[in-house]
Design a protein around this motif. Structure first.
Motif, PDB file in Angstrom:
ATOM      1  N   MET A 148       0.777  -1.173  -0.074  1.00  0.00           N
ATOM      2  CA  MET A 148       0.104  -0.024  -0.128  1.00  0.00           C
ATOM      3  C   MET A 148       0.832   1.269  -0.206  1.00  0.00           C
ATOM      4  O   MET A 148       1.670   1.353   0.629  1.00  0.00           O
ATOM      5  CB  MET A 148      -0.956  -0.099   1.382  1.00  0.00           C
ATOM      6  CG  MET A 148      -1.897   1.026   1.245  1.00  0.00           C
ATOM      7  SD  MET A 148      -3.773   0.593   1.125  1.00  0.00           S
ATOM      8  CE  MET A 148      -4.091  -1.025   2.029  1.00  0.00           C
ATOM      9  N   ASP A 204      -3.368   0.711  -3.724  1.00  0.00           N
ATOM     10  CA  ASP A 204      -2.523  -0.757  -3.785  1.00  0.00           C
ATOM     11  C   ASP A 204      -2.918  -1.400  -5.214  1.00  0.00           C
ATOM     12  O   ASP A 204      -4.313  -1.517  -5.158  1.00  0.00           O
ATOM     13  CB  ASP A 204      -3.256  -1.586  -2.470  1.00  0.00           C
ATOM     14  CG  ASP A 204      -2.268  -2.968  -2.414  1.00  0.00           C
ATOM     15  OD1 ASP A 204      -1.525  -3.287  -3.213  1.00  0.00           O
ATOM     16  OD2 ASP A 204      -2.854  -3.738  -1.597  1.00  0.00           O
ATOM     17  N   TYR A 225      -7.684   3.647  -1.349  1.00  0.00           N
ATOM     18  CA  TYR A 225      -7.985   3.587   0.087  1.00  0.00           C
ATOM     19  C   TYR A 225      -7.938   4.823   0.860  1.00  0.00           C
ATOM     20  O   TYR A 225      -6.850   5.991   0.558  1.00  0.00           O
ATOM     21  CB  TYR A 225      -7.128   2.419   0.830  1.00  0.00           C
ATOM     22  CG  TYR A 225      -7.396   1.145   0.233  1.00  0.00           C
ATOM     23  CD1 TYR A 225      -8.513   0.318   0.679  1.00  0.00           C
ATOM     24  CD2 TYR A 225      -6.515   0.917  -0.631  1.00  0.00           C
ATOM     25  CE1 TYR A 225      -8.517  -0.964   0.231  1.00  0.00           C
ATOM     26  CE2 TYR A 225      -6.658  -0.418  -1.201  1.00  0.00           C
ATOM     27  CZ  TYR A 225      -7.714  -1.589  -0.787  1.00  0.00           C
ATOM     28  OH  TYR A 225      -7.693  -2.522  -1.214  1.00  0.00           O
ATOM     29  N   ARG A 266     -18.742   0.907   7.922  1.00  0.00           N
ATOM     30  CA  ARG A 266     -19.044   0.925   6.533  1.00  0.00           C
ATOM     31  C   ARG A 266     -19.938   2.047   6.120  1.00  0.00           C
ATOM     32  O   ARG A 266     -21.139   2.023   6.856  1.00  0.00           O
ATOM     33  CB  ARG A 266     -19.306  -0.456   5.888  1.00  0.00           C
ATOM     34  CG  ARG A 266     -18.450  -1.279   5.854  1.00  0.00           C
ATOM     35  CD  ARG A 266     -18.904  -2.576   4.738  1.00  0.00           C
ATOM     36  NE  ARG A 266     -17.935  -3.665   4.782  1.00  0.00           N
ATOM     37  CZ  ARG A 266     -17.600  -4.287   5.812  1.00  0.00           C
ATOM     38  NH1 ARG A 266     -18.186  -4.450   6.802  1.00  0.00           N
ATOM     39  NH2 ARG A 266     -16.519  -5.388   5.577  1.00  0.00           N
ATOM     40  N   LYS A 298     -15.493  -2.279   1.074  1.00  0.00           N
ATOM     41  CA  LYS A 298     -14.317  -3.344   1.700  1.00  0.00           C
ATOM     42  C   LYS A 298     -13.408  -2.625   2.652  1.00  0.00           C
ATOM     43  O   LYS A 298     -13.107  -1.134   2.475  1.00  0.00           O
ATOM     44  CB  LYS A 298     -13.484  -3.914   0.635  1.00  0.00           C
ATOM     45  CG  LYS A 298     -13.739  -5.278   0.452  1.00  0.00           C
ATOM     46  CD  LYS A 298     -12.338  -5.923  -0.387  1.00  0.00           C
ATOM     47  CE  LYS A 298     -12.925  -6.743  -1.245  1.00  0.00           C
ATOM     48  NZ  LYS A 298     -12.222  -6.907  -2.381  1.00  0.00           N
ATOM     49  N   LEU A 299     -13.346  -3.101   3.981  1.00  0.00           N
ATOM     50  CA  LEU A 299     -12.567  -2.492   4.934  1.00  0.00           C
ATOM     51  C   LEU A 299     -11.257  -3.430   5.067  1.00  0.00           C
ATOM     52  O   LEU A 299     -11.257  -4.749   5.072  1.00  0.00           O
ATOM     53  CB  LEU A 299     -13.144  -2.469   6.344  1.00  0.00           C
ATOM     54  CG  LEU A 299     -14.467  -1.598   6.286  1.00  0.00           C
ATOM     55  CD1 LEU A 299     -15.201  -1.700   7.808  1.00  0.00           C
ATOM     56  CD2 LEU A 299     -14.256  -0.258   5.977  1.00  0.00           C
ATOM     57  N   ILE A 300     -10.232  -2.951   5.215  1.00  0.00           N
ATOM     58  CA  ILE A 300      -8.881  -3.944   5.454  1.00  0.00           C
ATOM     59  C   ILE A 300      -8.200  -3.553   6.750  1.00  0.00           C
ATOM     60  O   ILE A 300      -7.733  -2.253   6.564  1.00  0.00           O
ATOM     61  CB  ILE A 300      -8.118  -3.477   3.951  1.00  0.00           C
ATOM     62  CG1 ILE A 300      -8.806  -4.291   2.646  1.00  0.00           C
ATOM     63  CG2 ILE A 300      -6.571  -4.323   4.305  1.00  0.00           C
ATOM     64  CD1 ILE A 300      -8.111  -4.152   1.393  1.00  0.00           C
ATOM     65  N   LYS A 301      -7.959  -4.287   7.572  1.00  0.00           N
ATOM     66  CA  LYS A 301      -7.147  -3.906   8.610  1.00  0.00           C
ATOM     67  C   LYS A 301      -5.795  -4.172   8.499  1.00  0.00           C
ATOM     68  O   LYS A 301      -5.268  -5.359   8.192  1.00  0.00           O
ATOM     69  CB  LYS A 301      -7.689  -4.750   9.894  1.00  0.00           C
ATOM     70  CG  LYS A 301      -9.059  -4.145  10.493  1.00  0.00           C
ATOM     71  CD  LYS A 301      -9.259  -4.418  11.989  1.00  0.00           C
ATOM     72  CE  LYS A 301     -10.103  -3.902  13.015  1.00  0.00           C
ATOM     73  NZ  LYS A 301     -11.635  -4.007  12.105  1.00  0.00           N
ATOM     74  N   LYS A 302      -5.066  -3.311   8.611  1.00  0.00           N
ATOM     75  CA  LYS A 302      -3.465  -3.321   8.707  1.00  0.00           C
ATOM     76  C   LYS A 302      -2.885  -2.586  10.034  1.00  0.00           C
ATOM     77  O   LYS A 302      -3.533  -2.820  11.005  1.00  0.00           O
ATOM     78  CB  LYS A 302      -2.804  -2.592   7.664  1.00  0.00           C
ATOM     79  CG  LYS A 302      -3.124  -3.576   6.377  1.00  0.00           C
ATOM     80  CD  LYS A 302      -2.280  -3.430   5.280  1.00  0.00           C
ATOM     81  CE  LYS A 302      -2.745  -4.274   4.022  1.00  0.00           C
ATOM     82  NZ  LYS A 302      -1.655  -4.173   2.969  1.00  0.00           N
ATOM     83  N   GLU A 318      -7.152   1.038   9.952  1.00  0.00           N
ATOM     84  CA  GLU A 318      -8.266   0.413   9.039  1.00  0.00           C
ATOM     85  C   GLU A 318      -8.334   1.230   7.764  1.00  0.00           C
ATOM     86  O   GLU A 318      -8.838   2.501   7.896  1.00  0.00           O
ATOM     87  CB  GLU A 318      -9.453   0.359   9.708  1.00  0.00           C
ATOM     88  CG  GLU A 318     -10.644  -0.463   9.017  1.00  0.00           C
ATOM     89  CD  GLU A 318     -11.715  -0.569   9.974  1.00  0.00           C
ATOM     90  OE1 GLU A 318     -11.997  -1.605  10.851  1.00  0.00           O
ATOM     91  OE2 GLU A 318     -12.845   0.208   9.842  1.00  0.00           O
ATOM     92  N   ARG A 351     -10.513   2.152   4.132  1.00  0.00           N
ATOM     93  CA  ARG A 351     -11.469   2.003   3.472  1.00  0.00           C
ATOM     94  C   ARG A 351     -11.454   1.945   2.095  1.00  0.00           C
ATOM     95  O   ARG A 351     -10.889   2.991   1.438  1.00  0.00           O
ATOM     96  CB  ARG A 351     -12.566   3.095   3.949  1.00  0.00           C
ATOM     97  CG  ARG A 351     -13.710   2.825   4.991  1.00  0.00           C
ATOM     98  CD  ARG A 351     -14.493   3.790   5.396  1.00  0.00           C
ATOM     99  NE  ARG A 351     -14.430   5.187   4.795  1.00  0.00           N
ATOM    100  CZ  ARG A 351     -15.214   5.748   4.090  1.00  0.00           C
ATOM    101  NH1 ARG A 351     -16.208   5.006   3.421  1.00  0.00           N
ATOM    102  NH2 ARG A 351     -15.182   7.137   3.676  1.00  0.00           N
ATOM    103  N   GLU A 352     -11.773   1.115   1.244  1.00  0.00           N
ATOM    104  CA  GLU A 352     -11.687   1.363  -0.363  1.00  0.00           C
ATOM    105  C   GLU A 352     -12.470   2.215  -0.642  1.00  0.00           C
ATOM    106  O   GLU A 352     -13.656   2.645  -0.247  1.00  0.00           O
ATOM    107  CB  GLU A 352     -12.308  -0.346  -0.869  1.00  0.00           C
ATOM    108  CG  GLU A 352     -12.019  -0.277  -2.189  1.00  0.00           C
ATOM    109  CD  GLU A 352     -12.435  -1.745  -3.048  1.00  0.00           C
ATOM    110  OE1 GLU A 352     -12.521  -2.576  -2.088  1.00  0.00           O
ATOM    111  OE2 GLU A 352     -12.379  -1.783  -3.994  1.00  0.00           O
TER     112      GLU A 352
END
Ligand code: SAM
Length: 215
Positions: free
Chosen positions: A1, A11, A16, A25, A30-34, A37, A39-40
Protein backbone atom coordinates in the motif's frame (compact mmCIF):
# COMPACT_ATOMS: atom_id res chain seq x y z
CA UNK A 1 0.00 0.00 0.00
CA UNK A 2 1.56 3.31 -1.14
CA UNK A 3 0.54 6.78 0.12
CA UNK A 4 0.05 8.77 -3.11
CA UNK A 5 -1.34 11.93 -1.45
CA UNK A 6 -1.42 12.64 2.30
CA UNK A 7 -4.23 10.37 3.54
CA UNK A 8 -4.81 8.64 0.17
CA UNK A 9 -3.38 5.17 -0.42
CA UNK A 10 -3.09 2.95 -3.49
CA UNK A 11 -2.64 -0.78 -3.75
CA UNK A 12 -2.50 -1.94 -7.36
CA UNK A 13 -5.52 -0.33 -8.97
CA UNK A 14 -7.44 0.28 -5.76
CA UNK A 15 -7.57 3.47 -3.69
CA UNK A 16 -8.08 3.65 0.07
CA UNK A 17 -8.51 6.24 2.81
CA UNK A 18 -8.04 5.61 6.54
CA UNK A 19 -11.39 5.03 8.19
CA UNK A 20 -12.20 7.87 10.60
CA UNK A 21 -14.78 5.61 12.30
CA UNK A 22 -13.16 2.14 12.36
CA UNK A 23 -15.51 -0.80 11.99
CA UNK A 24 -18.13 1.27 10.14
CA UNK A 25 -18.97 0.93 6.44
CA UNK A 26 -20.73 3.82 4.69
CA UNK A 27 -21.88 2.29 1.39
CA UNK A 28 -20.87 -1.37 1.55
CA UNK A 29 -17.20 -0.69 0.76
CA UNK A 30 -14.42 -3.13 1.70
CA UNK A 31 -12.52 -2.54 4.95
CA UNK A 32 -8.94 -3.73 5.30
CA UNK A 33 -7.19 -3.92 8.67
CA UNK A 34 -3.42 -3.34 8.72
CA UNK A 35 -1.67 -0.89 11.06
CA UNK A 36 -4.86 1.19 10.58
CA UNK A 37 -8.24 0.40 9.05
CA UNK A 38 -8.39 1.28 5.35
CA UNK A 39 -11.63 1.92 3.44
CA UNK A 40 -11.76 1.07 -0.24
CA UNK A 41 -12.51 4.14 -2.40
CA UNK A 42 -13.95 2.92 -5.69
CA UNK A 43 -13.37 5.09 -8.77
CA UNK A 44 -16.67 3.79 -10.15
CA UNK A 45 -18.51 5.25 -7.13
CA UNK A 46 -16.73 8.58 -6.62
CA UNK A 47 -15.66 11.14 -9.21
CA UNK A 48 -12.82 12.36 -7.00
CA UNK A 49 -11.44 8.82 -6.86
CA UNK A 50 -11.91 8.60 -10.64
CA UNK A 51 -9.92 11.83 -11.09
CA UNK A 52 -7.11 10.42 -8.92
CA UNK A 53 -7.07 7.21 -10.98
CA UNK A 54 -6.92 9.35 -14.13
CA UNK A 55 -3.75 11.08 -12.90
CA UNK A 56 -4.88 14.07 -10.81
CA UNK A 57 -1.76 16.01 -9.76
CA UNK A 58 -3.18 18.50 -7.25
CA UNK A 59 -5.32 17.25 -4.38
CA UNK A 60 -6.11 20.31 -2.25
CA UNK A 61 -8.14 18.23 0.22
CA UNK A 62 -5.64 17.65 3.03
CA UNK A 63 -5.50 16.89 6.75
CA UNK A 64 -7.31 19.64 8.73
CA UNK A 65 -8.73 21.23 5.56
CA UNK A 66 -12.16 22.83 5.57
CA UNK A 67 -14.22 21.95 2.51
CA UNK A 68 -17.53 23.29 1.25
CA UNK A 69 -19.12 20.43 -0.71
CA UNK A 70 -22.07 21.18 -3.02
CA UNK A 71 -24.18 18.20 -4.11
CA UNK A 72 -23.33 15.87 -1.23
CA UNK A 73 -26.00 13.27 -2.07
CA UNK A 74 -25.85 10.32 0.37
CA UNK A 75 -22.24 11.18 1.24
CA UNK A 76 -20.11 8.64 -0.64
CA UNK A 77 -17.37 11.08 -1.67
CA UNK A 78 -18.03 13.29 1.37
CA UNK A 79 -17.11 10.33 3.61
CA UNK A 80 -13.68 9.92 1.97
CA UNK A 81 -13.01 13.66 2.15
CA UNK A 82 -13.99 13.39 5.82
CA UNK A 83 -11.39 10.59 6.24
CA UNK A 84 -8.68 12.72 4.61
CA UNK A 85 -9.52 15.97 6.46
CA UNK A 86 -9.61 14.10 9.78
CA UNK A 87 -10.91 15.29 13.13
CA UNK A 88 -9.32 18.74 12.78
CA UNK A 89 -10.96 19.30 9.40
CA UNK A 90 -14.55 20.11 8.41
CA UNK A 91 -16.79 19.18 5.49
CA UNK A 92 -19.82 21.43 5.02
CA UNK A 93 -22.07 19.18 2.94
CA UNK A 94 -24.85 20.96 1.02
CA UNK A 95 -27.69 18.90 -0.46
CA UNK A 96 -31.21 19.99 -1.45
CA UNK A 97 -32.93 16.61 -1.84
CA UNK A 98 -34.63 15.64 1.43
CA UNK A 99 -34.65 11.99 0.37
CA UNK A 100 -30.86 11.61 0.22
CA UNK A 101 -30.27 14.14 3.00
CA UNK A 102 -31.49 11.59 5.56
CA UNK A 103 -28.46 9.37 4.79
CA UNK A 104 -26.22 12.38 5.09
CA UNK A 105 -27.65 13.12 8.53
CA UNK A 106 -26.90 9.55 9.65
CA UNK A 107 -23.35 9.92 8.34
CA UNK A 108 -22.87 13.20 10.21
CA UNK A 109 -24.04 11.54 13.43
CA UNK A 110 -21.08 9.13 13.14
CA UNK A 111 -18.56 11.67 11.86
CA UNK A 112 -18.27 14.90 13.78
CA UNK A 113 -16.31 16.66 11.01
CA UNK A 114 -19.32 16.60 8.63
CA UNK A 115 -21.81 19.45 8.85
CA UNK A 116 -24.91 18.51 6.79
CA UNK A 117 -26.83 21.43 5.29
CA UNK A 118 -30.25 20.92 3.69
CA UNK A 119 -30.08 23.88 1.32
CA UNK A 120 -30.05 24.97 -2.31
CA UNK A 121 -26.53 25.71 -3.57
CA UNK A 122 -28.08 28.42 -5.75
CA UNK A 123 -28.89 30.30 -2.54
CA UNK A 124 -25.70 30.58 -0.47
CA UNK A 125 -27.60 33.02 1.78
CA UNK A 126 -29.30 29.88 3.21
CA UNK A 127 -26.03 28.85 4.90
CA UNK A 128 -24.32 32.12 5.92
CA UNK A 129 -22.72 30.57 9.03
CA UNK A 130 -20.34 28.38 7.00
CA UNK A 131 -16.76 29.36 7.91
CA UNK A 132 -14.12 30.41 5.36
CA UNK A 133 -13.09 27.22 3.56
CA UNK A 134 -9.87 26.10 1.87
CA UNK A 135 -11.62 24.16 -0.89
CA UNK A 136 -14.92 24.23 -2.76
CA UNK A 137 -16.03 20.89 -4.23
CA UNK A 138 -18.99 21.12 -6.60
CA UNK A 139 -20.86 18.14 -8.09
CA UNK A 140 -24.44 19.26 -8.65
CA UNK A 141 -25.13 18.29 -12.29
CA UNK A 142 -26.98 21.51 -13.12
CA UNK A 143 -26.86 23.54 -16.36
CA UNK A 144 -25.49 26.55 -14.44
CA UNK A 145 -23.15 24.49 -12.22
CA UNK A 146 -20.07 26.61 -13.00
CA UNK A 147 -21.87 29.87 -12.14
CA UNK A 148 -23.20 28.33 -8.89
CA UNK A 149 -19.70 27.12 -8.02
CA UNK A 150 -18.17 30.54 -8.68
CA UNK A 151 -20.79 32.32 -6.53
CA UNK A 152 -20.13 29.95 -3.62
CA UNK A 153 -16.39 30.24 -4.09
CA UNK A 154 -16.53 34.04 -3.84
CA UNK A 155 -18.70 33.79 -0.73
CA UNK A 156 -16.92 31.06 1.20
CA UNK A 157 -13.41 30.51 -0.16
CA UNK A 158 -12.14 33.68 -1.92
CA UNK A 159 -8.56 32.37 -2.03
CA UNK A 160 -8.14 28.64 -2.37
CA UNK A 161 -9.03 25.74 -4.61
CA UNK A 162 -12.05 24.72 -6.64
CA UNK A 163 -12.75 21.11 -7.64
CA UNK A 164 -15.54 21.29 -10.19
CA UNK A 165 -17.24 18.23 -11.67
CA UNK A 166 -18.56 19.08 -15.12
CA UNK A 167 -21.38 16.88 -16.40
CA UNK A 168 -21.56 17.82 -20.06
CA UNK A 169 -25.06 16.34 -20.49
CA UNK A 170 -26.47 18.70 -17.86
CA UNK A 171 -25.12 21.68 -19.78
CA UNK A 172 -25.73 20.61 -23.39
CA UNK A 173 -26.95 17.16 -24.46
CA UNK A 174 -25.90 17.49 -28.08
CA UNK A 175 -22.59 19.32 -27.84
CA UNK A 176 -19.34 17.33 -27.87
CA UNK A 177 -18.36 16.88 -24.16
CA UNK A 178 -14.78 18.13 -24.76
CA UNK A 179 -16.20 21.38 -26.16
CA UNK A 180 -18.43 21.79 -23.09
CA UNK A 181 -15.45 21.23 -20.76
CA UNK A 182 -13.40 23.86 -22.61
CA UNK A 183 -16.27 26.36 -22.42
CA UNK A 184 -16.65 25.88 -18.65
CA UNK A 185 -12.88 26.17 -18.24
CA UNK A 186 -12.94 29.45 -20.18
CA UNK A 187 -15.69 30.83 -17.90
CA UNK A 188 -13.48 30.14 -14.88
CA UNK A 189 -10.42 31.74 -16.49
CA UNK A 190 -12.42 34.83 -17.44
CA UNK A 191 -13.48 35.13 -13.79
CA UNK A 192 -9.87 35.15 -12.58
CA UNK A 193 -9.32 31.44 -11.84
CA UNK A 194 -6.08 29.77 -12.74
CA UNK A 195 -7.14 26.41 -14.19
CA UNK A 196 -4.54 23.84 -13.14
CA UNK A 197 -6.06 20.64 -14.52
CA UNK A 198 -8.93 19.40 -16.67
CA UNK A 199 -9.36 15.64 -16.38
CA UNK A 200 -11.74 13.58 -18.50
CA UNK A 201 -13.26 10.99 -16.13
CA UNK A 202 -13.95 8.32 -18.77
CA UNK A 203 -14.06 5.32 -18.49
CA UNK A 204 -15.15 5.70 -14.85
CA UNK A 205 -17.79 8.37 -15.57
CA UNK A 206 -19.05 8.94 -19.07
CA UNK A 207 -19.26 12.55 -20.28
CA UNK A 208 -17.88 13.96 -17.04
CA UNK A 209 -14.71 15.93 -16.33
CA UNK A 210 -13.05 17.32 -13.21
CA UNK A 211 -11.60 20.82 -13.31
CA UNK A 212 -9.08 21.85 -10.66
CA UNK A 213 -8.75 25.62 -10.39
CA UNK A 214 -7.18 28.11 -7.99
CA UNK A 215 -7.67 31.77 -7.10
N1 SAM B 1 -21.12 14.17 -5.09
C1 SAM B 1 -21.87 12.98 -4.86
C2 SAM B 1 -20.90 11.84 -4.61
O1 SAM B 1 -19.83 11.80 -5.25
O2 SAM B 1 -21.15 11.01 -3.73
C3 SAM B 1 -22.84 12.72 -6.00
C4 SAM B 1 -23.61 13.96 -6.37
S1 SAM B 1 -24.97 13.74 -7.47
C5 SAM B 1 -24.22 13.63 -9.02
C6 SAM B 1 -25.62 15.38 -7.52
C7 SAM B 1 -26.31 15.79 -6.24
O3 SAM B 1 -26.47 17.21 -6.26
C8 SAM B 1 -27.73 15.21 -6.10
O4 SAM B 1 -27.83 14.55 -4.86
C9 SAM B 1 -28.64 16.43 -6.16
O5 SAM B 1 -29.79 16.31 -5.33
C10 SAM B 1 -27.70 17.54 -5.69
N2 SAM B 1 -28.06 18.89 -6.17
C11 SAM B 1 -28.35 19.27 -7.44
N3 SAM B 1 -28.60 20.59 -7.50
C12 SAM B 1 -28.45 21.07 -6.24
C13 SAM B 1 -28.58 22.36 -5.66
N4 SAM B 1 -28.91 23.42 -6.40
N5 SAM B 1 -28.36 22.49 -4.34
C14 SAM B 1 -28.03 21.42 -3.58
N6 SAM B 1 -27.90 20.17 -4.06
C15 SAM B 1 -28.09 19.99 -5.38
Amino acid sequence: MKEIFPGVFKDGKILYTINLTPGTRIYGEKLIKKDAEFREWAAQRSKLAAAIMKGLKTLPVKHAASVLYLGASTGTTVSHISDIAGKEGAVYAVEFSERVFRNLLDLAKQRRNIVPLLADARKPDEYPWVEKCDVLYCDIAQPDQTEIAMRNFDGFVEEGYLLLVVKSQSIDVVKEPKKVYEEEKKKLEESGFDVLELIDLEPYEEKHAMIVAKK
